[in-house]
Design an enzyme around this catalytic site. Structure first.
Site, PDB file in Angstrom:
ATOM      1  N   LYS A   1       0.854  -1.187   0.000  1.00 52.46           N
ATOM      2  CA  LYS A   1       0.000   0.000   0.000  1.00 52.46           C
ATOM      3  C   LYS A   1       0.891   1.238   0.000  1.00 52.46           C
ATOM      4  O   LYS A   1       1.909   1.277   0.710  1.00 52.46           O
ATOM      5  CB  LYS A   1      -0.896  -0.017   1.232  1.00 52.46           C
ATOM      6  CG  LYS A   1      -1.951   1.075   1.278  1.00 52.46           C
ATOM      7  CD  LYS A   1      -2.799   0.963   2.542  1.00 52.46           C
ATOM      8  CE  LYS A   1      -3.904   1.997   2.589  1.00 52.46           C
ATOM      9  NZ  LYS A   1      -4.722   1.895   3.826  1.00 52.46           N
TER      10      LYS A   1
ATOM     11  N   SER B   1      -9.650   1.622   3.018  1.00 53.04           N
ATOM     12  CA  SER B   1      -8.833   2.423   2.133  1.00 53.04           C
ATOM     13  C   SER B   1      -7.781   1.635   1.346  1.00 53.04           C
ATOM     14  O   SER B   1      -7.244   2.144   0.373  1.00 53.04           O
ATOM     15  CB  SER B   1      -8.112   3.480   2.957  1.00 53.04           C
ATOM     16  OG  SER B   1      -7.221   2.870   3.868  1.00 53.04           O
TER      17      SER B   1
ATOM     18  N   SER C   1      -9.796  -0.733   7.232  1.00 53.88           N
ATOM     19  CA  SER C   1      -9.226  -0.525   5.892  1.00 53.88           C
ATOM     20  C   SER C   1      -8.505  -1.723   5.293  1.00 53.88           C
ATOM     21  O   SER C   1      -8.118  -1.686   4.128  1.00 53.88           O
ATOM     22  CB  SER C   1      -8.276   0.671   5.903  1.00 53.88           C
ATOM     23  OG  SER C   1      -9.014   1.862   5.847  1.00 53.88           O
TER      24      SER C   1
END
Lengths: 88, 487, 493
Positions: free
Chosen positions: B78, B153, B177
């Site tokens: 990420k 997210s 997330s």
């Protein structure tokens, strides 16, 4: 403004409307009786986490400045500070 | 090799049927095939990956027995995770071009194990969001239906595993997330106990809630990645010094005799009927495996959302003060410093970030601190106490991961309706407990996730329950259309 | 709450109320929250930085244990309580020398509380309360292109200083005169340097002071409108700034005006303070607990361990010097001014130099040389061991006073072994009675007029005879002995 985000008036109006709705939703928090509750700033029971006072090699100015939008020699550069309202 | 697991690839690397370079090439080719639709990557780090693949090949040849199972395995990170010299944007315009001069601890541990970093994945800006629509670099498509969001997210990290590009990726979980996008994309997503995985090198959203964790295709893979990244780090003062027990040791111990609690509040009115059906079926599977299920109550679930939306924005308003255009990132040049700050942050931050920074600034400001921030901290204590009370009677909690399946892009423009996505995941962040999402069914072809939560430091138990369930079902083995796109 | 200095200010219509805030950098090797070297002065700009003190995305702070230790040490020296639970907080504000946009500091639960500092001002004992001593991190430094902040077009930022451990010592508003304020600072700095936590350099800014000052009608309970004065870089500047501020505030009040709560800066060149920021512009720092750092629980054992490292403090040491070595209050104060000074003194005494002799030399000739060469004895060629041997030669009568003085000046710069030098150069004093008696006789014979004058009662005539003997020995004569021999001989009939 404390958050230091320069919003346009239209943006400001929209955001304030949204924030009001969120704050209204959040307001239910006020109904919880918390008189007997301690505050949780972080979970877990860690205390006294410290390191020994032993210096390590810094990364140096060249690496420090590599990402700077503006630099001059060994320095970061910013524009003029107008007035004293920013003074810390 | 598309859509293989770590376990399968590790074996293939050792029996000589593939090489780290070949796996990397396959992964990058799959990125090329799918990226137009998915937009899961913000950067493909080919050079870094090639060097890592070569080093891994060397290690596998020299020490095939002792090499980590992650050695030579392609993976993705990420974009809130810092890698030395590699563009790290956190999905924000304000960090365009930022190259950290250091690598974060969890990432370094993967590198040390020999994992090969294919790229940095797209995400909601500064990890704020539940749909990955808040990325400054465009939304991510859900591999099951690219008109729908992958959750967020960590949407890019979830999507790339769901698309079969890489067998694992790292995400971060502040209010759900990792778990929510895992549920919405049909993969395994694990948020370890707060303090188990170092946050050093994780671009902070909300420091007391953030935790790094893996996305994988199977729970066993998840346990392997977790084992590689977990453990004390002196650079993170909130990382716990207690020894990490080997999650693989108890992985196959099953759930016979275990007491599992179903929080009444986690199956509330907002739960879609299809999700409810899938999760209830999962409960019956667990019962069939010998677990005893009982209803429990976490009465503050509803108010926990309010706690979260005060504490997370408060911390983020402070954490994001460093984006001032002085030392890194994008600057909007103005003659006066104040104007430079204002314009840089206005131009650099997206709407959701601005909303949360303003909300958090408000909650901490004098006159409102007691009513908002302090009150939220106290109710946070209550949320933890309720978990503690429930865990006196049950070994773990099982529930849906998300009240809904993946929703169409653009369908939740109202911030509050988006915030509701996290209602059953964020309490685990407030209490610091571990939580996992494992695939448990489909509604109209869209994946549903089962969430398992255990007490703090019982990460192995979470994995054990999830593994038992996974092995009794085959939802995890079903592939998204993008995982079956041929070369 | 505490006793206060009650002496009224010079302009006696109002009572002056002063409280001081001191920021002192701690003498740790590494920074407060990262392991970068804390030495920010001797490095090129931004050299001593790392991702943590640069405030880069993704970094986390770690607490320097030594800084906690030093703060507790300070707190104990200032008679503070050490609460069992303390934590760090974030103080949020934007400024280019503050990379994170917040300073890690302490808000509602500081490391220590409720101490005091006692000191004499004009012969009267003053006790000033210490509200708290807490720990935080220093900011970076800024250089403004152009002369003054207001007219600069750009600023250069150096983050070497950023993250250096900084201790804030907040005093109660117990001070009543600029002189007392100055004395408070002198004493505080003395203690900090004594206990080895700070180097006390106001000029370089390792010891910084802000003052809060207000005036009120004598006897009033409430405080007047408070003005904060900044930018004072010396003790003298503090005193002058406060004097000027008293004058200004008195003027405003006398002319019927009202004071505003504000921050004012001392402008040394103009000898006055100028307004920097009004209360309306005051910050809302939005303090909240630092989520990246677990709290501290300092138990009694920790506190006692730190207490055991506390050296004898200057006041107690001066008292002991008077008692143990029979020194005057003045000598004792001079010799305990710094810890190094006091240590040197005790080393001399321990090396066999009589207490009074050591005191005279150390506070006289040695102090003058240290001043002249800007080099303390420890760093001089002589060192305290060399001084001890030199003074032992004086005490033993091996060399006389003038010879010792000359040798001291020479060795202070060049270094060397006093005993060897005295031997090699034949500097030993002539104290053989027979030899000196012969020289005394010769001097009397050569200066009959002086001898006659002395016999007639002119005491000062002896000088000429003494000089004659001294010259005859090349300056090495034991002069007290010469004096006695001359008097004996001249009183013979």
């Amino acid at each position: 403004m404390l958050a230091r985000i320069g919003l346009s008036d239209a943006e400001k109006d929209r955001l304030l409307g949204e924030l009001e709705a969120i704050l209204e939703h959040i307001a239910r928090l006020q109904q919880v009786d918390t008189s007997a509750l301690a505050e949780t700033a972080q979970v877990g029971d860690l205390v006294n986490v410290m390191r020994a006072d032993v210096p390590e090699e810094p990364i140096g100015a060249a690496a420090a400045l590599r990402n700077a939008p503006v630099s001059d020699g060994n320095y970061f550069v910013v524009g003029a500070i107008q007035g004293a309202e920013l003074d810390g | 090799m598309t859509a293989s697991t770590i376990t399968q690839l590790a074996a293939a690397l050792r029996d000589g049927s593939t090489t780290p370079r070949a796996l990397l090439a396959g992964a990058i080719a799959h990125v090329d095939r799918t990226e137009n639709d998915l937009n899961a990557y913000l950067a493909v780090t080919r050079e870094l990956a090639e060097a890592q693949a070569d080093a891994a090949a060397h290690t596998l040849e020299a020490h095939p027995e002792t090499a980590s199972p992650l050695c030579g395995i392609p993976m993705a990170l990420k974009d809130v995770l810092c890698v030395n010299g590699v563009d790290t944007t956190a999905g924000s315009k304000i960090l365009r071009g930022f190259k950290p001069p250091y690598t974060g601890t969890a990432v370094q541990r993967l590198f040390d194990a020999g994992a090969v970093c294919v790229g940095k994945t797209n995400c909601d800006e500064f990890a704020m969001g539940s749909s990955t629509e808040n990325s400054a670099y465009g939304p991510v498509g859900n591999p099951w239906d690219i008109e729908r969001v992958p959750g967020g997210s960590s949407g890019g990290s979830a999507a790339t595993v769901a698309a079969g590009t890489v067998p694992f990726s790292l995400g971060t979980d502040t209010g759900g997330s990792i778990r929510q996008p895992a549920a919405l994309t049909g993969v395994v997503g694990f948020k370890p106990t707060y303090g188990r995985v170092s946050r050093y090198g994780l671009i902070a959203f909300a420091s007391s809630l953030d935790q790094i964790g893996p996305f994988t295709r199977t729970v066993e893979d998840c346990a392997m990645v977790y084992a590689a990244i977990a453990g004390h780090d002196p650079r993170d003062s909130t990382s716990d010094p207690r020894a990490v027990d080997d999650p693989l040791a108890s992985l196959r111990a099953g759930v016979a005799g275990m007491r599992l609690g179903i929080p009444r509040e986690y199956l509330g009115a907002g739960t879609e009927p299809g999700v409810r059906d899938a999760v209830e079926a999962a409960f019956r599977v667990l019962e069939g495996l010998g677990a005893s299920l009982q209803e429990v109550s976490l009465p503050s679930t509803d108010v926990a959302l309010s706690v979260y939306y005060i504490i997370a924005p408060a911390e983020c308003s402070s954490n994001l003060a460093r984006y001032d255009g002085v030392r890194f990132g994008v600057r909007v040049e103005r003659p006066s410093l104040t104007e430079m700050y204002l314009q840089t942050r206005d131009a650099g931050f997206g709407n959701e970030v601005k909303r949360r920074v303003m909300l958090g600034t408000y909650a901490l400001s004098s006159g409102y601190y007691d009513a908002y921030y302090r009150q939220a901290q106290k109710v946070r204590t209550l949320v933890s106490q309720e978990f503690d009370a429930v865990f006196k009677n049950v070994d773990a909690i099982v529930s849906p991961t998300s009240p809904s399946v993946a929703f169409p892009m653009g369908s939740r423009s109202d911030p509050l309706s988006m915030y509701m996505c996290d209602v059953v995941t964020l309490p685990a962040n407030l209490a610091g407990t571990p939580g996992i999402s494992v695939p448990c069914g489909f509604v109209d072809g869209l994946p549903v996730g089962l969430q398992v939560i255990a007490p703090r430091f019982e990460d192995s138990r979470v994995l054990r329950v999830a593994h038992a369930y996974e092995q009794a079902t085959d939802f995890h083995a079903q592939l998204s259309p993008y995982a079956t796109v041929a070369a | 709450m505490t006793e206060t200095a009650t002496r009224p200010a010079a302009l006696g219509r109002y009572e002056v109320v002063i409280g001081l805030e001191v920021h002192a950098q701690l003498l740790t090797r590494s920074k407060m929250f990262c392991p970068c070297p804390a030495d920010y002065i001797n490095a090129a700009p931004n050299e001593n930085t790392c991702p943590v003190c640069l405030g880069l995305p993704g970094v986390l702070p770690t607490i320097n244990e030594k800084a906690v230790d030093f703060t507790v040490r300070t707190a104990l020296a200032l008679h503070c309580d050490i609460p069992p639970f303390t934590k760090f907080d974030r103080k949020n504000y934007f400024y280019p020398d503050l990379p994170k946009g917040y300073q890690i500091s302490q808000y509602d639960l500081p490391l220590s509380l409720n101490g005091y500092l006692e000191f004499p001002v004009g012969g009267e004992a003053v006790r000033c309360g210490i509200t708290r001593v807490h720990l935080e991190e220093d900011t970076g430094t800024m250089h403004h292109a152009g002369d003054v902040l207001q007219s600069a077009t750009s600023s250069l930022i150096d983050l070497n200083r950023c993250g250096v451990p900084l201790m804030e010592i907040v005093g109660e508003p117990d001070l009543r005169t600029p002189e007392a304020a100055r004395e408070y600072l002198v004493r505080l700095r003395q203690i900090l340097t004594y206990i080895g936590v700070n180097d006390g350099n106001l000029e370089k800014g390792s010891f910084r002071c802000d003052a809060n000052i207000s005036l009120r009608t004598p006897g009033a309970q409430e405080l007047g409108v408070k003005v904060e004065v900044k930018n004072m870089n010396s003790f003298r500047a503090v005193q002058r700034a406060l004097e000027s501020e008293i004058e200004r505030q008195t003027g405003v009040l006398d002319s019927g005006g009202t004071l505003v709560q504000e921050t004012r800066g001392w402008v040394e060149a103009q000898g006055r303070t100028i307004s920097q920021r009004s209360k309306e512009q005051a910050h809302d720092y939005r303090y909240f607990p630092e989520p990246d750092l677990p709290p501290l629980r300092l138990d009694a054992a920790f506190v006692e361990r730190v207490r055991a490292t506390l050296p004898e403090l200057p006041e107690a040491r001066a008292r002991r010097f008077q008692e143990q070595y029979g020194l005057t209050a003045y000598d004792a104060a001079v010799l305990t001014d710094t810890r190094e000074e006091a240590d040197t003194y005790e080393a001399l005494v321990a090396a066999g130099v009589p207490a009074k002799l050591a005191a005279n030399w150390q506070s006289g000739d040695v102090a003058a040389l240290a001043n002249e060469h800007h080099t303390p004895l420890q760093h001089s060629g002589l060192g305290s061991d060399g001084l001890a041997s030199l003074l032992r030669l004086v005490e033993a009568g091996t060399i006389n006073g003038p010879t010792a003085k000359e040798l001291l000046a020479e060795l202070y710069v060049a270094g060397g072994n006093p005993e060897a030098l005295v031997r090699d150069r034949g500097l030993a004093q002539v104290s053989d009675t027979a030899e000196l008696s012969a020289l005394v006789d010769a001097a009397i014979a050569a200066n009959p007029a002086a001898a006659a004058d002395f016999r007639a009662g002119k005491q000062q005539a002896l000088g000429q005879l003494m000089r004659a003997v001294k010259d005859a020995t090349g300056g090495k004569a034991d002069m007290p002995l010469v004096n006695r021999l001359l008097r004996d001989r001249l009183s013979e009939q």
